[in-house]
Design a protein around this motif. Structure first.
Motif, PDB file in Angstrom:
ATOM      1  N   GLN A  99       0.810  -1.209   0.000  1.00 14.75           N
ATOM      2  CA  GLN A  99       0.000   0.000   0.000  1.00 14.75           C
ATOM      3  C   GLN A  99       0.848   1.265   0.000  1.00 14.75           C
ATOM      4  O   GLN A  99       0.337   2.346  -0.204  1.00 14.75           O
ATOM      5  N   ASP A 100       2.148   1.140   0.173  1.00 10.19           N
ATOM      6  CA  ASP A 100       3.040   2.288   0.244  1.00 10.19           C
ATOM      7  C   ASP A 100       3.868   2.483  -1.025  1.00 10.19           C
ATOM      8  O   ASP A 100       4.534   3.500  -1.167  1.00 10.19           O
ATOM      9  N   THR A 101       3.832   1.549  -1.948  1.00  9.42           N
ATOM     10  CA  THR A 101       4.722   1.584  -3.112  1.00  9.42           C
ATOM     11  C   THR A 101       4.547   2.863  -3.926  1.00  9.42           C
ATOM     12  O   THR A 101       5.532   3.545  -4.226  1.00  9.42           O
ATOM     13  N   TYR A 102       3.333   3.203  -4.306  1.00  7.28           N
ATOM     14  CA  TYR A 102       3.129   4.383  -5.142  1.00  7.28           C
ATOM     15  C   TYR A 102       3.547   5.662  -4.423  1.00  7.28           C
ATOM     16  O   TYR A 102       4.096   6.574  -5.040  1.00  7.28           O
ATOM     17  N   ARG A 103       3.301   5.730  -3.130  1.00  8.73           N
ATOM     18  CA  ARG A 103       3.701   6.923  -2.369  1.00  8.73           C
ATOM     19  C   ARG A 103       5.210   7.109  -2.435  1.00  8.73           C
ATOM     20  O   ARG A 103       5.712   8.216  -2.667  1.00  8.73           O
ATOM     21  N   VAL A 104       5.953   6.036  -2.287  1.00  9.75           N
ATOM     22  CA  VAL A 104       7.413   6.116  -2.297  1.00  9.75           C
ATOM     23  C   VAL A 104       7.922   6.418  -3.707  1.00  9.75           C
ATOM     24  O   VAL A 104       8.823   7.235  -3.889  1.00  9.75           O
TER      25      VAL A 104
ATOM     26  N   ASP B 164       6.330   8.096  -5.929  1.00 13.54           N
ATOM     27  CA  ASP B 164       6.019   9.514  -6.143  1.00 13.54           C
ATOM     28  C   ASP B 164       7.102  10.416  -5.559  1.00 13.54           C
ATOM     29  O   ASP B 164       7.434  11.453  -6.138  1.00 13.54           O
ATOM     30  N   LEU B 165       7.669  10.023  -4.437  1.00 18.00           N
ATOM     31  CA  LEU B 165       8.756  10.808  -3.842  1.00 18.00           C
ATOM     32  C   LEU B 165       9.990  10.802  -4.744  1.00 18.00           C
ATOM     33  O   LEU B 165      10.680  11.817  -4.877  1.00 18.00           O
TER      34      LEU B 165
ATOM     35  N   ASP C 206       9.359  13.162  -7.508  1.00 19.53           N
ATOM     36  CA  ASP C 206       9.520  14.539  -7.028  1.00 19.53           C
ATOM     37  C   ASP C 206      10.974  14.989  -7.108  1.00 19.53           C
ATOM     38  O   ASP C 206      11.257  16.161  -7.368  1.00 19.53           O
TER      39      ASP C 206
ATOM     40  N   CYS D  33      13.861   7.072  -1.489  1.00 18.15           N
ATOM     41  CA  CYS D  33      13.077   5.859  -1.221  1.00 18.15           C
ATOM     42  C   CYS D  33      13.495   5.236   0.110  1.00 18.15           C
ATOM     43  O   CYS D  33      12.645   4.826   0.911  1.00 18.15           O
TER      44      CYS D  33
ATOM     45  N   ALA E  43      12.259   7.167   2.964  1.00 24.26           N
ATOM     46  CA  ALA E  43      10.812   7.006   3.133  1.00 24.26           C
ATOM     47  C   ALA E  43      10.446   5.638   3.696  1.00 24.26           C
ATOM     48  O   ALA E  43       9.270   5.312   3.819  1.00 24.26           O
TER      49      ALA E  43
END
Length: 96
Positions: free
Chosen positions: A17-22, A24-25, A28, A64, A67
């Motif tokens: 559940q965290d893959t896309y968030r990381v 995205d970082l 960025d 990554c 995070a």
């Protein structure tokens, strides 16, 4: 130094559940670097000088880890031509 293309994909080892968030970082990092880039469904392609682009990839990996990734696998593609190469010349005929 000629303008080249570097494409890369980071694969952080984090809970699903965290893959896309990381990821995205990591993207960025590319955005903040100020180079020309395109985000695709499987990788991000950048245009610039090799040393600068490789530094961006290293920073993307590090963000990554910061995070929470235990490990980061990175796939890198480099298109180098002594006279330079652009993303536009590769995709121009497909965009109308």
């Amino acid at each position: 130094m000629p303008t080249i293309n570097v494409s890369f994909q980071v694969i952080p080892k984090v809970p699903d559940q965290d893959t896309y968030r990381v990821v995205d970082l990591a993207i960025d990092v590319v955005k903040k670097a100020g180079v020309k880039y395109e985000v695709g469904p499987m990788e991000t392609t950048m245009e610039g000088e090799l040393d600068q682009l490789l530094e961006i990839v290293k920073e993307a990996q590090q963000v990554c880890v910061e995070a929470g990734a235990e490990r980061v696998m990175t796939i890198i593609k480099i298109d180098y031509h002594p006279q330079g190469v652009t993303m536009e010349e590769k995709v121009r005929k497909y965009r109308s």
